[in-house]
Design an enzyme around this catalytic site. Structure first.
Site, PDB file in Angstrom:
ATOM      1  N   LYS A   1      -9.169 -26.744 -24.887  1.00 38.60           N
ATOM      2  CA  LYS A   1      -8.637 -25.673 -26.631  1.00 38.60           C
ATOM      3  C   LYS A   1      -9.296 -27.004 -27.684  1.00 38.60           C
ATOM      4  CE  LYS A   1      -4.179 -25.964 -26.301  1.00 38.60           C
ATOM      5  NZ  LYS A   1      -4.421 -26.413 -24.529  1.00 38.60           N
TER       6      LYS A   1
ATOM      7  N   ARG B   1      -9.768 -36.568 -16.689  1.00 41.82           N
ATOM      8  CA  ARG B   1     -10.117 -36.720 -18.528  1.00 41.82           C
ATOM      9  C   ARG B   1      -9.837 -38.263 -19.366  1.00 41.82           C
ATOM     10  NH1 ARG B   1      -6.957 -32.951 -22.389  1.00 41.82           N
ATOM     11  NH2 ARG B   1      -5.068 -33.965 -21.623  1.00 41.82           N
TER      12      ARG B   1
ATOM     13  N   ARG C   1      -4.750 -40.756 -20.739  1.00 37.49           N
ATOM     14  CA  ARG C   1      -2.989 -40.338 -21.445  1.00 37.49           C
ATOM     15  C   ARG C   1      -2.015 -40.100 -20.516  1.00 37.49           C
ATOM     16  NH1 ARG C   1      -3.477 -34.668 -24.602  1.00 37.49           N
ATOM     17  NH2 ARG C   1      -1.737 -34.469 -23.669  1.00 37.49           N
TER      18      ARG C   1
END
Ligand code: AMP
Length: 221
Positions: A13, A127, A163
């Site tokens: 997204k 990521r 993250r």
């Protein structure tokens, strides 16, 4: 163009929204990014949101809605916006309908990005984000791109980090949370006739082109 992107964490997204932002000149309003920024700055909102976020739970609706209202009312969102990560549940979707009604505008489309679960796990665990400039990398897929050869940011040379909530345990919790709370939104928007499904495995450019065409009222290919 006023659109919402729906899909599990890691569906792409954010990557799509950044492309659409450049092509259409409208802001990318990502609730997760705004919340992380508030936590980093240590604001009142950030302090309230932090514990929920660390547990992979949703932040209470009122807090997020107030934050989103502020963005939607800003002059840069006059010509449109891309919502990413909001709404996350039915109460937030109802709030959004009411808010947009009050402004005399409506959504041009809600796009459900479809990606198989195994692919999501692969993407999320790879990521990495630049600590300095926020650029996003993926060490497994190279989408949006691979880091520099020495493992640092290709834009600014900054250090990359993973993250907190991209660890497997929290990824699974966020999946469950998505399925329980966000999947009902698909029915909600389908019933209103504004839901479009987009294949999220055919490359960024294809998906982005399709989203823009459909949001402008074009036919599906
Ligand atoms: P994301 O970057 O979209 O994966 O969001 C990261 C975290 O921020 C989530 O796990 C939630 O704790 C919080 N969050 C983001 N968007 C929302 C929302 N619309 N409602 C409640 N919590 C949210």
């Amino acid at each position: 163009m006023r659109i919402v992107l729906l899909g599990p964490p890691g569906a792409g997204k954010g990557t799509y929204a950044e492309r659409i932002k450049v092509l259409e000149g409208i802001p990318h309003i990502a609730s997760g990014d705004i919340l992380r920024e508030e936590v980093k700055k240590g604001t009142e909102l950030g302090k309230k949101a932090q514990a929920y976020m660390e547990r992979g739970e949703l932040v209470p609706d009122e807090l997020v809605e107030e934050m989103i209202a502020e963005r939607l009312k800003s002059p840069e969102a006059e010509r449109g916006f891309i919502l990413d990560g909001f709404p996350r549940n039915i109460p937030q979707a109802e709030w959004l309908d009411k808010f947009l009604n009050g402004e005399g505008v409506k959504l041009d489309g809600v796009f459900q990005i479809l990606v198989p679960e195994e692919e999501i796990v692969r993407r999320l665990s790879g990521r990495r984000i630049c600590r300095q400039c926020g650029a996003i990398y993926n060490i497994h897929t190279g989408i949006p791109r691979f880091p520099r050869e020495d493992g640092r940011c290709a834009e600014c040379g900054g250090e990359l980090y993973q993250r907190e909530d991209d660890n497997p345990e929290v990824i699974r919790r966020r999946f469950k949370e998505y399925e329980e709370q966000t999947a009902p939104l698909i029915d909600y928007y389908r019933k209103r006739g504004c839901l479009f499904e987009v294949n999220g495995t055919r490359g960024v450019e294809n998906a982005v082109e399709e989203i823009i065409r459909l949001a402008k009222g074009g036919e599906r290919e």
